[in-house]
Design a protein around this motif. Structure first.
Motif, PDB file in Angstrom:
ATOM      1  N   GLY A 105     -16.131 -18.007  -3.815  1.00  0.00           N
ATOM      2  CA  GLY A 105     -14.673 -17.958  -3.901  1.00  0.00           C
ATOM      3  C   GLY A 105     -14.142 -16.550  -3.720  1.00  0.00           C
ATOM      4  O   GLY A 105     -13.126 -16.334  -3.044  1.00  0.00           O
ATOM      5  N   THR A 106     -14.828 -15.570  -4.308  1.00  0.00           N
ATOM      6  CA  THR A 106     -14.412 -14.176  -4.152  1.00  0.00           C
ATOM      7  C   THR A 106     -14.524 -13.736  -2.702  1.00  0.00           C
ATOM      8  O   THR A 106     -13.616 -13.095  -2.152  1.00  0.00           O
ATOM      9  N   LEU A 107     -15.638 -14.065  -2.059  1.00  0.00           N
ATOM     10  CA  LEU A 107     -15.841 -13.666  -0.665  1.00  0.00           C
ATOM     11  C   LEU A 107     -14.817 -14.321   0.257  1.00  0.00           C
ATOM     12  O   LEU A 107     -14.303 -13.681   1.185  1.00  0.00           O
ATOM     13  N   ALA A 108     -14.509 -15.599   0.007  1.00  0.00           N
ATOM     14  CA  ALA A 108     -13.509 -16.280   0.831  1.00  0.00           C
ATOM     15  C   ALA A 108     -12.144 -15.625   0.669  1.00  0.00           C
ATOM     16  O   ALA A 108     -11.422 -15.404   1.656  1.00  0.00           O
ATOM     17  N   ALA A 109     -11.769 -15.282  -0.562  1.00  0.00           N
ATOM     18  CA  ALA A 109     -10.467 -14.655  -0.798  1.00  0.00           C
ATOM     19  C   ALA A 109     -10.391 -13.286  -0.146  1.00  0.00           C
ATOM     20  O   ALA A 109      -9.376 -12.928   0.474  1.00  0.00           O
ATOM     21  N   VAL A 110     -11.462 -12.493  -0.264  1.00  0.00           N
ATOM     22  CA  VAL A 110     -11.474 -11.163   0.370  1.00  0.00           C
ATOM     23  C   VAL A 110     -11.381 -11.292   1.886  1.00  0.00           C
ATOM     24  O   VAL A 110     -10.669 -10.519   2.556  1.00  0.00           O
ATOM     25  N   ALA A 111     -12.103 -12.257   2.444  1.00  0.00           N
ATOM     26  CA  ALA A 111     -12.040 -12.460   3.896  1.00  0.00           C
ATOM     27  C   ALA A 111     -10.636 -12.858   4.341  1.00  0.00           C
ATOM     28  O   ALA A 111     -10.172 -12.456   5.418  1.00  0.00           O
ATOM     29  N   TRP A 112      -9.936 -13.628   3.524  1.00  0.00           N
ATOM     30  CA  TRP A 112      -8.549 -13.984   3.855  1.00  0.00           C
ATOM     31  C   TRP A 112      -7.636 -12.767   3.796  1.00  0.00           C
ATOM     32  O   TRP A 112      -6.715 -12.631   4.596  1.00  0.00           O
ATOM     33  N   VAL A 113      -7.874 -11.869   2.844  1.00  0.00           N
ATOM     34  CA  VAL A 113      -7.047 -10.667   2.744  1.00  0.00           C
ATOM     35  C   VAL A 113      -7.140  -9.842   4.023  1.00  0.00           C
ATOM     36  O   VAL A 113      -6.122  -9.377   4.570  1.00  0.00           O
ATOM     37  N   VAL A 114      -8.349  -9.660   4.546  1.00  0.00           N
ATOM     38  CA  VAL A 114      -8.526  -8.746   5.677  1.00  0.00           C
ATOM     39  C   VAL A 114      -8.222  -9.391   7.023  1.00  0.00           C
ATOM     40  O   VAL A 114      -8.040  -8.680   8.023  1.00  0.00           O
ATOM     41  N   THR A 115      -8.174 -10.730   7.092  1.00  0.00           N
ATOM     42  CA  THR A 115      -7.950 -11.384   8.385  1.00  0.00           C
ATOM     43  C   THR A 115      -6.578 -12.037   8.507  1.00  0.00           C
ATOM     44  O   THR A 115      -6.206 -12.463   9.605  1.00  0.00           O
ATOM     45  N   SER A 116      -5.819 -12.117   7.415  1.00  0.00           N
ATOM     46  CA  SER A 116      -4.550 -12.825   7.448  1.00  0.00           C
ATOM     47  C   SER A 116      -3.469 -11.986   8.130  1.00  0.00           C
ATOM     48  O   SER A 116      -3.402 -10.764   7.964  1.00  0.00           O
ATOM     49  N   SER A 117      -2.612 -12.662   8.862  1.00  0.00           N
ATOM     50  CA  SER A 117      -1.451 -12.017   9.486  1.00  0.00           C
ATOM     51  C   SER A 117      -0.158 -12.367   8.762  1.00  0.00           C
ATOM     52  O   SER A 117       0.917 -11.964   9.198  1.00  0.00           O
ATOM     53  N   ASP A 118      -0.264 -13.110   7.661  1.00  0.00           N
ATOM     54  CA  ASP A 118       0.902 -13.521   6.883  1.00  0.00           C
ATOM     55  C   ASP A 118       0.854 -12.842   5.519  1.00  0.00           C
ATOM     56  O   ASP A 118      -0.184 -12.838   4.846  1.00  0.00           O
ATOM     57  N   VAL A 244     -12.536  -3.185  -4.822  1.00  0.00           N
ATOM     58  CA  VAL A 244     -11.735  -2.031  -5.199  1.00  0.00           C
ATOM     59  C   VAL A 244     -11.244  -1.263  -3.970  1.00  0.00           C
ATOM     60  O   VAL A 244     -10.314  -0.460  -4.054  1.00  0.00           O
ATOM     61  N   ASN A 245     -11.858  -1.523  -2.816  1.00  0.00           N
ATOM     62  CA  ASN A 245     -11.434  -0.866  -1.580  1.00  0.00           C
ATOM     63  C   ASN A 245     -10.289  -1.592  -0.874  1.00  0.00           C
ATOM     64  O   ASN A 245      -9.766  -1.076   0.124  1.00  0.00           O
ATOM     65  N   LEU A 246      -9.910  -2.766  -1.353  1.00  0.00           N
ATOM     66  CA  LEU A 246      -8.864  -3.535  -0.676  1.00  0.00           C
ATOM     67  C   LEU A 246      -7.516  -2.810  -0.701  1.00  0.00           C
ATOM     68  O   LEU A 246      -6.695  -2.991   0.199  1.00  0.00           O
ATOM     69  N   GLY A 247      -7.282  -1.998  -1.733  1.00  0.00           N
ATOM     70  CA  GLY A 247      -6.037  -1.244  -1.770  1.00  0.00           C
ATOM     71  C   GLY A 247      -5.897  -0.305  -0.584  1.00  0.00           C
ATOM     72  O   GLY A 247      -4.815  -0.183   0.004  1.00  0.00           O
ATOM     73  N   GLY A 248      -6.989   0.353  -0.221  1.00  0.00           N
ATOM     74  CA  GLY A 248      -6.957   1.221   0.953  1.00  0.00           C
ATOM     75  C   GLY A 248      -6.671   0.448   2.223  1.00  0.00           C
ATOM     76  O   GLY A 248      -5.922   0.918   3.094  1.00  0.00           O
ATOM     77  N   PHE A 249      -7.261  -0.741   2.339  1.00  0.00           N
ATOM     78  CA  PHE A 249      -6.989  -1.564   3.525  1.00  0.00           C
ATOM     79  C   PHE A 249      -5.522  -1.960   3.613  1.00  0.00           C
ATOM     80  O   PHE A 249      -4.918  -1.902   4.685  1.00  0.00           O
ATOM     81  N   VAL A 250      -4.916  -2.356   2.492  1.00  0.00           N
ATOM     82  CA  VAL A 250      -3.506  -2.764   2.496  1.00  0.00           C
ATOM     83  C   VAL A 250      -2.612  -1.591   2.898  1.00  0.00           C
ATOM     84  O   VAL A 250      -1.647  -1.754   3.658  1.00  0.00           O
ATOM     85  N   LEU A 251      -2.925  -0.397   2.429  1.00  0.00           N
ATOM     86  CA  LEU A 251      -2.137   0.774   2.821  1.00  0.00           C
ATOM     87  C   LEU A 251      -2.274   1.046   4.316  1.00  0.00           C
ATOM     88  O   LEU A 251      -1.297   1.428   4.980  1.00  0.00           O
ATOM     89  N   LEU A 252      -3.468   0.870   4.852  1.00  0.00           N
ATOM     90  CA  LEU A 252      -3.653   1.051   6.296  1.00  0.00           C
ATOM     91  C   LEU A 252      -2.898  -0.024   7.079  1.00  0.00           C
ATOM     92  O   LEU A 252      -2.335   0.257   8.144  1.00  0.00           O
ATOM     93  N   ARG A 253      -2.882  -1.231   6.565  1.00  0.00           N
ATOM     94  CA  ARG A 253      -2.173  -2.325   7.234  1.00  0.00           C
ATOM     95  C   ARG A 253      -0.671  -2.039   7.311  1.00  0.00           C
ATOM     96  O   ARG A 253      -0.020  -2.353   8.307  1.00  0.00           O
ATOM     97  N   PHE A 254      -0.132  -1.413   6.261  1.00  0.00           N
ATOM     98  CA  PHE A 254       1.300  -1.115   6.218  1.00  0.00           C
ATOM     99  C   PHE A 254       1.560   0.382   6.404  1.00  0.00           C
ATOM    100  O   PHE A 254       2.506   0.926   5.825  1.00  0.00           O
TER     101      PHE A 254
END
Length: 513
Positions: A105-118, A244-254
């Motif tokens: 479940g964690t891996l699926a959610a993380v994969a959705w964070v990095v691949t979603s366009s919504d 814990v690295n997802l925050g950096g990805f979100v900042l790069l996305r925006f």
């Protein structure tokens, strides 16, 4: 006209989610080995799927989401390794069915964070990843400390979720759509017409940055990351190398939104810079390998947020990828690290580097970087290197000039490391595309960051050269106590939302706690 194929990387979260079905509907008497085969199959299939997506991106003429594809590659590789390690690590442990479900479940959610366009899907998946991780952190339910620390993280994450939801509503309201591309297009239009974002987008960016700070374990809400050591080792690897690295990805996305929000930039630089410096000092006082790695993650996240605040997005992406791979290896190989430390203790210790040598190494690294920067500007003028990024890099690489024997060897290794970085910088620039140039405010903030890191380097060099000096003796108790920042946050946390006392907690000797 043939029907266009979808981006294969977007299928990655569905693959992990599909793997939960055989485990979910398994019987209570199912052997543990039979619970792991769907997860292992999903790990290998996910990595193969992302490789196919990379091949599709090379052959396809469409404008692919390169950042999402790079992150999906990282997620699939980490998933493959952590699933395989988890099966061996938990061999014979009870509750493996619960672990496998939470992990997938964690891996699926993380994969959705990095691949979603919504944006709605991204925020929802990020929240779900935190809830699934909570189940992994509390895997050993008979350990009170694991429950206490997970409770602290749960409260910090829910506060971050409130900031995320508020930022999402403001962004969707401003753009009229939840598509990330539409939101960034609205940002570009506002900047083109009025030169400013407006109060709604400014507030949304600040809330987004606050959410990232809370989820990235920055001071003073960092305590849960340092203390969550009761979880299985592969969970620590997943946390420090992935979530814990997802925050950096979100900042790069925006990044286009962040580049036009001065308040958010200042918040990132101040909080990230102070966290990196203070956590770096505290790490020098720790003996436990896993605790040192946890403080290292806290410092590295601070440095990554600082890089985003300064507009050094290529450097932040390189840092994100390198840190994820390094921390996964470091946690999964923590046992070998202990053995290496014991072997080193048997060897004769060399004399500590003098303060003069440490300062000379910093000058040598700076001069060498200046020469390489000039050569790079001459050969590749279309790809300028931020001078600030190179100065920060010089401070980080200066210890190489002290540790390596021989000046020629030192210069050779330094050149090799810098050459690798320059190649990674080119690759990161291709992934991120065109990014806004640093503003005047970011240049002033860069001066603040340089003062912080030069001061940290000089202070660490002084402590290493003269460990019995007055400054070192006075600073050690404060650093060992983490500057008492977590104690205040812990008291506030349990005053607002206390954790029920475990009813049947027992110690290792079987006595009631």
């Amino acid at each position: 006209m043939p029907f266009p194929l979808p981006d294969l990387s977007t299928l990655l979260p569905w693959l992990y989610l599909l793997a939960t079905l055989p485990v979910l509907f398994s019987r209570a008497t199912t052997p543990a080995d039979h619970l792991w085969w769907p997860a292992r199959l999903a790990g290998y299939a996910g990595f193969a799927l992302v490789l196919a997506a990379l091949l599709q991106a090379l052959l396809d003429g469409r404008d692919n989401d390169r950042l999402g594809l790079a992150m999906a590659t990282l997620v699939s590789l980490l998933a493959l390794v952590i699933i395989d390690f988890s099966q061996r690590y938990l061999n014979g442990e009870p509750g493996q069915r619960r672990y496998v479900l939470a992990l997938l479940g964690t891996l699926a959610a993380v994969a959705w964070v990095v691949t979603s366009s919504d944006l709605y899907v991204l925020v929802g998946a990020w929240i779900i990843s935190s809830l699934c991780l909570h189940q992994l952190l509390t895997f050993y339910r008979d350990r009170p400390m694991a429950q206490v620390v997970a409770h602290k993280k749960f409260l910090a994450s829910r506060l971050a979720d409130l900031c995320l939801v508020a930022a999402t509503l403001l962004l969707v309201r401003a753009a009229g759509d939840s598509s990330i591309a539409v939101i960034l297009n609205e940002v570009a239009q506002r900047l083109q017409t009025s030169g400013a974002l407006g109060w709604d987008l400014q507030l949304a960016t600040v809330l987004l940055v606050l959410a990232v700070i809370l989820k990235s374990a920055q001071l003073p809400v960092h305590g849960w990351l340092i203390q969550v050591m009761e979880a299985p080792t592969p969970v620590s690897a997943l946390l420090h190398a992935g979530l814990v690295n997802l925050g950096g990805f979100v900042l790069l996305r925006f990044a286009p939104l962040l580049s036009a929000a001065p308040t958010a930039q200042t918040l990132l630089v101040v909080v990230g810079g102070l966290t990196a410096v203070l956590a770096g000092l505290v790490m020098m006082t720790r003996i436990s390998i896993k605790v040192r790695l946890a403080w290292s993650t806290c410092a590295q996240m601070g440095l990554m947020l600082l890089q985003c605040g300064l507009g050094l997005y290529e450097l932040a992406l390189i840092h994100l990828l390198a840190h994820s791979l390094y921390k996964a290896y470091a946690f999964l190989g923590a046992g070998d690290t202990v053995a290496q430390v014991r072997r080193h203790m048997l060897q004769p210790r060399s004399a500590p580097a003098s303060l003069k040598l440490a300062l000379l190494a910093l000058v040598v690294a700076a001069v060498w970087l200046t020469l390489l920067h000039s050569l790079w500007s001459l050969l590749l003028p279309a790809h300028p290197l931020p001078l600030l990024a190179l100065v920060i890099l010089a401070i980080g690489l200066a210890p190489w000039c002290m540790r390596l024997s021989g000046a020629l060897h030192s210069v050779g290794m330094l050149t090799l490391l810098l050459g690798c970085y320059l190649l990674w910088h080119l690759a990161a620039a291709q992934v991120l595309g065109t990014r806004p140039a640093p503003s005047d405010l970011q240049q002033y903030l860069g001066g603040f960051a340089l003062l912080l890191f030069v001061g940290l380097y000089a202070l660490q060099a002084l402590i290493i050269a003269q460990p019995q000096c007055v400054l070192a003796r006075r600073l050690y108790p404060l650093a060992f106590a983490g500057f008492y920042l977590d104690e205040h946050f812990t008291r506030l946390t349990f005053r607002l939302w206390p954790l029920p006392r475990p009813q049947h907690a027992t110690s290792a000797t079987g006595e009631s706690l």
